[in-house]
Design a protein around this motif. Structure first.
Motif, PDB file in Angstrom:
ATOM      1  N   UNK A   1       0.835  -1.210   0.000  1.00 20.65           N
ATOM      2  CA  UNK A   1       0.000   0.000   0.000  1.00 20.65           C
ATOM      3  C   UNK A   1       0.865   1.252   0.000  1.00 20.65           C
ATOM      4  N   UNK A   2       1.955   1.234   0.754  1.00 19.01           N
ATOM      5  CA  UNK A   2       2.882   2.369   0.752  1.00 19.01           C
ATOM      6  C   UNK A   2       3.488   2.524  -0.641  1.00 19.01           C
ATOM      7  N   UNK A   3       3.848   1.402  -1.273  1.00 23.86           N
ATOM      8  CA  UNK A   3       4.482   1.438  -2.601  1.00 23.86           C
ATOM      9  C   UNK A   3       3.582   2.085  -3.638  1.00 23.86           C
ATOM     10  N   UNK A   4       2.288   1.964  -3.486  1.00 25.34           N
ATOM     11  CA  UNK A   4       1.360   2.597  -4.425  1.00 25.34           C
ATOM     12  C   UNK A   4       1.426   4.118  -4.340  1.00 25.34           C
ATOM     13  N   UNK A   5       1.889   4.644  -3.220  1.00 31.55           N
ATOM     14  CA  UNK A   5       1.988   6.088  -3.005  1.00 31.55           C
ATOM     15  C   UNK A   5       3.425   6.597  -3.137  1.00 31.55           C
ATOM     16  N   UNK A   6       4.366   5.778  -2.628  1.00 40.21           N
ATOM     17  CA  UNK A   6       5.769   6.205  -2.568  1.00 40.21           C
ATOM     18  C   UNK A   6       6.663   4.966  -2.660  1.00 40.21           C
ATOM     19  N   UNK A   7       6.979   4.520  -3.874  1.00 46.00           N
ATOM     20  CA  UNK A   7       7.717   3.262  -4.035  1.00 46.00           C
ATOM     21  C   UNK A   7       9.099   3.249  -3.398  1.00 46.00           C
TER      22      UNK A   7
END
Length: 179
Positions: free
Chosen positions: A70-76
């Motif tokens: 989920x974090x990667x979808x915003x800030x990989x």
């Protein structure tokens, strides 16, 4: 982002079987400690922990469980840093670092409300991350990565100061885990 690449990088860096008496983490293979392997259901000899088992442990425990996808979808790039930090310090510690940074960077809650520093990625953490990135623009993610690195480095220094045996690992931690 390919989590498989992140896992391969960690396994490459961690190497095979290690049993260093100075390491409080104990016996490891592929960077997976015996305690983690047992908690994940592996009951065999640590010298023989299959690489495929290590890969699944990394994916489940250090990527999926802390919701770094989920974090990667915003800030990989931030998700990559949290994965690596989580492998070394525990996912909750890594996530708490970014939560602390988000709270300290919200300009007195003018940009977004403070969030709980609970070591879990949830809707409030993701909302604060989105607000931070929207407010700070293209450099925002890099600043968060630097903040996580700074907190990680400070923790390594404290670990070495509190347990002199950790001094043997401090240089490698700083050289290979920060930045």
């Amino acid at each position: 982002m390919a989590v498989d690449r992140l896992i391969d990088d960690v396994i490459e860096r961690e190497g095979g079987f290690v049993d260093d008496a100075s390491d409080a983490g104990g016996r490891t293979r592929w960077g997976i400690s015996e305690a983690v392997a047992r908690a994940e259901g592996y009951s065999g000899d640590m010298r023989r922990l299959p690489r495929a088992t290590a890969v699944e442990i990394y994916r489940r425990r250090y990527w999926e469980a802390p919701h770094l996808d989920a974090v990667a979808a915003h800030a990989p790039r931030l998700a990559e840093e949290l994965f690596d930090t989580g492998v070394n310090m525990g996912p909750a510690v890594a996530v708490s670092f970014v939560q602390r940074a988000l709270n300290a960077l919200n300009r007195g809650a003018r940009d977004y409300a403070d969030i709980a520093v609970d070591g879990r990625v949830g809707p409030n953490t993701l909302a604060a991350l989105d607000e931070f990135l929207a407010t700070r623009g293209s450099c925002g993610e890099q600043v968060l990565v630097k903040a996580v690195d700074a907190l990680q480095g400070a923790r390594y220094l404290r670990l070495a100061e509190r347990r002199p045996a950790n001094e043997a690992f401090l240089y490698g931690w700083l050289a290979n885990r920060i930045g």
